[in-house]
Design an enzyme around this catalytic site. Structure first.
Site, mmCIF file in Angstrom:
data_model
loop_
_atom_site.group_PDB
_atom_site.id
_atom_site.type_symbol
_atom_site.label_atom_id
_atom_site.label_comp_id
_atom_site.label_asym_id
_atom_site.label_seq_id
_atom_site.Cartn_x
_atom_site.Cartn_y
_atom_site.Cartn_z
ATOM 1 N N LYS A 65 0.880 -1.220 -0.047
ATOM 2 C CA LYS A 65 -0.121 0.015 0.193
ATOM 3 C C LYS A 65 0.876 1.204 0.110
ATOM 4 O O LYS A 65 0.304 2.203 -0.427
ATOM 5 C CB LYS A 65 -0.837 0.134 1.103
ATOM 6 C CG LYS A 65 -2.099 -1.164 1.022
ATOM 7 C CD LYS A 65 -3.262 -0.818 2.143
ATOM 8 C CE LYS A 65 -4.228 -1.894 2.049
ATOM 9 N NZ LYS A 65 -3.729 -3.263 2.392
HETATM 10 C C1 LIG Z 1 -4.357 -4.470 1.722
HETATM 11 C C2 LIG Z 1 -3.972 -5.689 1.647
HETATM 12 C C3 LIG Z 1 -3.978 -6.977 0.855
HETATM 13 C C4 LIG Z 1 -5.405 -6.710 0.154
HETATM 14 O O1 LIG Z 1 -5.377 -5.916 -1.009
HETATM 15 P P1 LIG Z 1 -6.614 -5.519 -1.847
HETATM 16 O O2 LIG Z 1 -6.203 -4.390 -2.812
HETATM 17 O O3 LIG Z 1 -7.396 -4.848 -0.889
HETATM 18 O O4 LIG Z 1 -7.073 -6.434 -2.306
HETATM 19 C C5 LIG Z 1 -3.329 -7.936 0.786
HETATM 20 N N1 LIG Z 1 -2.274 -7.974 1.720
HETATM 21 C C6 LIG Z 1 -1.877 -6.982 2.282
HETATM 22 C C7 LIG Z 1 -0.513 -7.212 3.443
HETATM 23 C C8 LIG Z 1 -2.559 -5.758 2.736
HETATM 24 O O5 LIG Z 1 -2.180 -4.945 3.605
#
Ligand SMILES: *Cc1c(COP(=O)(O)O)cnc(C)c1O
Length: 439
Positions: free
Chosen positions: A107
């Site tokens: 993210k």
């Molecule tokens: C946010 C997140 C996900 C999921 O990603 P999406 O885009 O919401 O499908 C998977 N793994 C981790 C570690 C995350 O922080």
């Protein structure tokens, strides 16, 4: 380029408006009106390009009408000042490590990119007025947004989090930063935090006094840059398999999914011409998407708690983007993406198996991706799973599974040594409003 609402293609706004608003007025998600195909030459030479060079080509396809190329290049280079290496885990299975950014999770990339795009538009507006980002978090989003926006001029970030309900590591990642980041420790639940933020956006008096915006994961400026690393993963896979021609490389990409933003960005990459044979959406026990693939009916459910908790989502917000991308055709979607779902026990077994076989430690989310490739890859295919976070972010869980201490990277240790600064608030809106009005 215009951005339309998934609820009504007639509603169209500029990039600037889409970024500042986040969500369309009719509550739809914004989609770019065009998805440009990248030229063949780009794919022929992609193996020779750096991550930043690749990302700039992809970014231009979306943003070059709205952000001058020089500024865009600066945003890309500034966002991607860390690598996302492709690591061979075992025969035909590769891990795309997306955890080398400031908070050790994927993210970071979207959050950093969005902060700089927002700053670009604020500067252009030249209103000399501080923009306040409000974000509610159960842990991971808050740290990515806080670090992504840290030190960005003209923007102040308020992170609302439920007191006592996020892990110490997570809390340290947004409470120790200072500068333009304020952590608000709310005496309530994550839902309370979310309600406070939503109510603030609707409060007339507050919005007259200060400029408020969100840094939600559905924001196009957070969502689209996630396409960058799919291209880079492919370029690395090509370099690692030099004997296979473009047409011989059968690439399968598996994405551990919660809100489905990450995988949807991958689907965009494919629409732009990236030669991916198929996608797999890996889920924990929250299997709403898998059920949709099996039955053709989408039925949201309350989420259940799992050890891959960033994927504990019962109503994935980006599902509407997938529907829109494939004209609401279940057949088209099912032809492109398959689904899997794993229990906590299976995830734990996967972490242990991969560690003993390959000496490669997975986090609980990446483990779902690894398992899906182990299970689903055919003879001639090469599989990439997205390792969405560093295992040390989930140290307690992972240590319990493997029965050993997990090494905590320097970056995380630094946060944990920092001094916690937070402001305690109640869960009632009046107190929150009074606090903001007094700023
Ligand atoms: C946010 C997140 C996900 C999921 O990603 P999406 O885009 O919401 O499908 C998977 N793994 C981790 C570690 C995350 O922080």
């Amino acid at each position: 380029m215009k951005y339309y609402s998934t609820n009504n293609p007639g509603i169209q706004v500029s990039l600037e408006e889409a970024v500042v608003k986040g969500l369309a007025d009719d509550k739809g998600l914004f989609m770019p009106e065009k998805i440009k195909k990248l030229p063949d030459e780009f794919f022929e030479t992609i193996g020779t390009l750096s991550f930043q060079e690749i990302a700039l080509e992809v970014a231009k396809a979306f943003f070059d009408e709205d952000i001058e190329v020089d500024a865009l290049e600066k945003i890309v280079n500034d966002t991607l000042n860390f690598d996302t290496p492709l690591v061979k885990v075992e025969k035909d299975i590769y891990s795309l490590e997306l955890f080398h950014g400031p908070t050790l999770a994927f993210k970071d990339i979207g959050a950093r990119f969005m902060s700089r795009v927002l700053a670009y538009f604020i500067q252009k507006q030249a209103k000399n007025e501080l923009v306040n980002v409000l974000v509610a978090t159960s842990g991971d989003t808050g740290s990515a947004v806080a670090n992504g926006f840290l030190g960005v001029e003209g923007i102040h970030v308020y992170v609302l989090y439920p007191k006592g309900k996020v892990s110490k590591i997570q809390e340290s990642q947004f409470t120790t930063l200072g500068k333009n980041i304020t952590a608000l420790e709310v005496d309530g639940t994550f839902d309370d935090c979310q309600r406070l933020v939503k109510t603030a956006f609707l409060d007339k008096e507050l919005n007259e006094k200060m400029r408020l915006t969100s840094a939600n994961s559905i924001n196009v400026a957070r969502f689209l840059p996630q396409a960058f690393y799919y291209f880079y993963a492919y370029s690395q896979l090509r370099s690692m398999n030099p004997k296979l021609g473009i047409d011989e490389l059968e690439t399968v990409i598996c994405v551990p999914s919660g809100n489905f933003g990450n995988i949807t960005a991958g689907l965009f990459a494919k629409k732009m011409g990236l030669p991916v044979k198929r996608f797999i959406a890996a889920n924990n026990r929250n299997d709403i998407f898998l059920k949709y693939l099996q039955t053709g009916t989408y039925t949201p459910k309350p989420s259940v708690v799992t050890i891959a908790n960033a994927m504990d989502v019962g109503d994935p917000s980006n599902f509407v983007r997938i529907l829109d991308l494939y004209n609401h055709s279940h057949a088209e979607i099912a032809a492109e993406i398959s689904g899997v779902s794993y229990t906590d026990e299976e995830i734990a077994d996967g972490i242990r198996a991969c560690l003993s076989k390959n000496s490669y430690l997975l986090d609980p989310h990446g483990a779902c991706g690894y398992l899906a490739l182990k299970e689903g890859l055919t003879e001639d295919e090469k599989g990439i799973f997205l390792e969405t976070a560093h295992p040390a972010k989930f140290a307690e869980t992972v240590e319990e599974i493997i029965g050993k201490k997990v090494e905590i990277p320097q970056k995380l240790q630094k946060f944990m040594k920092g001094k916690k600064q937070s402001i305690e608030l109640g869960a009632d809106f009046d107190g929150f409003k009074e606090f903001l009005m007094g700023r």
